[in-house]
Design an enzyme around this catalytic site. Structure first.
Site, PDB file in Angstrom:
ATOM      1  N   GLN A 230       0.795  -1.227   0.000  1.00  0.00           N
ATOM      2  CA  GLN A 230       0.000   0.000   0.000  1.00  0.00           C
ATOM      3  C   GLN A 230       0.829   1.279   0.000  1.00  0.00           C
ATOM      4  OE1 GLN A 230      -2.733  -0.095   3.250  1.00  0.00           O
ATOM      5  NE2 GLN A 230      -3.740  -1.950   2.606  1.00  0.00           N
TER       6      GLN A 230
ATOM      7  N   ASP B 235       8.411  -5.465  13.517  1.00  0.00           N
ATOM      8  CA  ASP B 235       7.729  -6.733  13.266  1.00  0.00           C
ATOM      9  C   ASP B 235       7.291  -6.827  11.808  1.00  0.00           C
ATOM     10  OD1 ASP B 235       6.175  -9.204  14.484  1.00  0.00           O
ATOM     11  OD2 ASP B 235       4.755  -8.151  13.185  1.00  0.00           O
TER      12      ASP B 235
ATOM     13  N   TYR C  41       3.891 -11.154   4.207  1.00  0.00           N
ATOM     14  CA  TYR C  41       3.421  -9.798   3.937  1.00  0.00           C
ATOM     15  C   TYR C  41       3.902  -9.336   2.558  1.00  0.00           C
ATOM     16  CZ  TYR C  41       2.471  -9.528   9.000  1.00  0.00           C
ATOM     17  OH  TYR C  41       2.022  -9.754  10.269  1.00  0.00           O
TER      18      TYR C  41
END
Length: 336
Positions: A27, A49, A54
């Site tokens: 994003q 983290d 991801y």
């Protein structure tokens, strides 16, 4: 920034952790992502983290670049293993020895580091023997590629079984990473009491309920342009459960309480999670550096009992406490 011990270990981590789940590699442009990491460091955040899943490994790559040049000993890097990565073939998912070992080596390369401070089982794998999973983690610890081991979204029973096996193999589980916020409190009934007994801390994600607890979403109004609720890459799906007028109306009632505490609504939400003494750190995400500074203001804040009671009274009808829903987004089988 304040620091807390992670579980029954000597590892200290910042009370606020910077996470790049829904941002880096998907994003947010890389330049902005780097600025957010820099803002984290400038605000005293030392704990970061991520996970290999991801943005299909891109988030780890971005974080590795962002931390390049930092003194390695001065930061704590967390990542995770379980989710499907790469071409998503039959062994590209789960907690088998094969996947854990291959995933760990991939994460080390992308993060540009010789070791991972905390390596977490992103979910519980119902298809792989727990003994196999724990043995793989134990071997990574002995090889010095992983310093500590944690899990994410495990039930109280799974935590108990995992901790027992870890002890037999000469290491310990020190953390669990669950969702936790003013609105989502499912860990309080079983997971937190069990974790306290086992010496496991919570590393909580979504402390501001995907942005809902910032108060920027108003009942009866369209979400602001560019907000997570309008993001079709995944953000809108994650926040959908909170986008009800009854929830949004009650969240708006928290504004005077945040003002009373001298905090933004986001910082109030993060600080609320840190009042739980089993929470070691709250993971924040950001698409802009100023959001990092705002959320980091929650560190070291003590909310008085009267304020906590008022929060409960306002939110009580919309709080989710059902443990059965804790794993509603977790895979029951390993789809590839």
């Amino acid at each position: 920034m304040e620091f807390r011990y992670l579980g029954n270990s000597g590892l200290k981590i910042s009370e606020v952790t910077y996470g790049n789940w829904l941002t880096h590699g998907s994003q947010v442009e890389n330049e902005q992502a780097l600025a957010c990491v820099r803002a984290s460091l400038d605000n005293g955040i030392t704990t970061f983290d991520t996970a290999d899943v991801y943005a299909n490994t891109k988030a780890e790559t971005v974080l590795g670049e962002a931390l390049k040049g930092e003194r390695r000993e001065s930061v704590e890097i967390f990542t995770k293993v379980f989710g499907p990565i790469g071409p998503k073939q039959h062994n590209d998912v789960g907690l088998s020895r094969k996947h854990i070992m291959e995933a760990a080596h991939g994460s080390l390369k992308r993060l540009q580091t010789d070791y991972i401070d905390l390596y977490q089982a992103h979910r519980y794998d119902v298809e792989t023997p727990l003994e196999e999973t724990m043995q793989a983690f134990a071997d990574l610890v002995r090889q010095g590629k992983v310093l500590y081991v944690g899990v994410s979204e495990w039930t109280a029973e799974q935590l108990r079984d995992g901790a027992a096996l870890a002890k037999e193999l000469g290491f310990q589980l020190i953390s669990n990473q669950p969702q936790y916020s003013m609105l989502w409190r499912v860990i309080e009934g079983e997971v937190v009491p069990t974790s306290k007994e086992l010496g496991i801390s919570q590393v909580v994600w979504s402390p501001i309920a995907q942005g809902v607890l910032t108060g920027k979403y108003k009942p009866g109004e369209q979400p602001p342009a560019g907000s997570r609720a309008t993001d079709e890459k995944g953000g809108a799906n994650m926040i959908a459960r909170w986008m009800r007028d009854d929830v949004l109306a009650r969240v708006q009632q928290l504004k005077p309480l945040a003002d009373e505490a001298g905090l933004s609504m986001a910082a109030l939400a993060v600080a609320w999670t840190l009042q739980n003494d089993n929470v070691a750190t709250a993971i924040i995400g950001a698409s802009r550096p100023e959001q990092v500074a705002d959320n980091a203001a929650a560190a070291g804040v003590t909310l008085d009992a009267d304020l906590l009671t008022k929060i409960d009274e306002i939110l009580d009808p919309v709080i989710e406490r059902d443990p059965a829903r804790t794993h509603e987004s977790s895979p029951k089988t390993r789809e590839v």
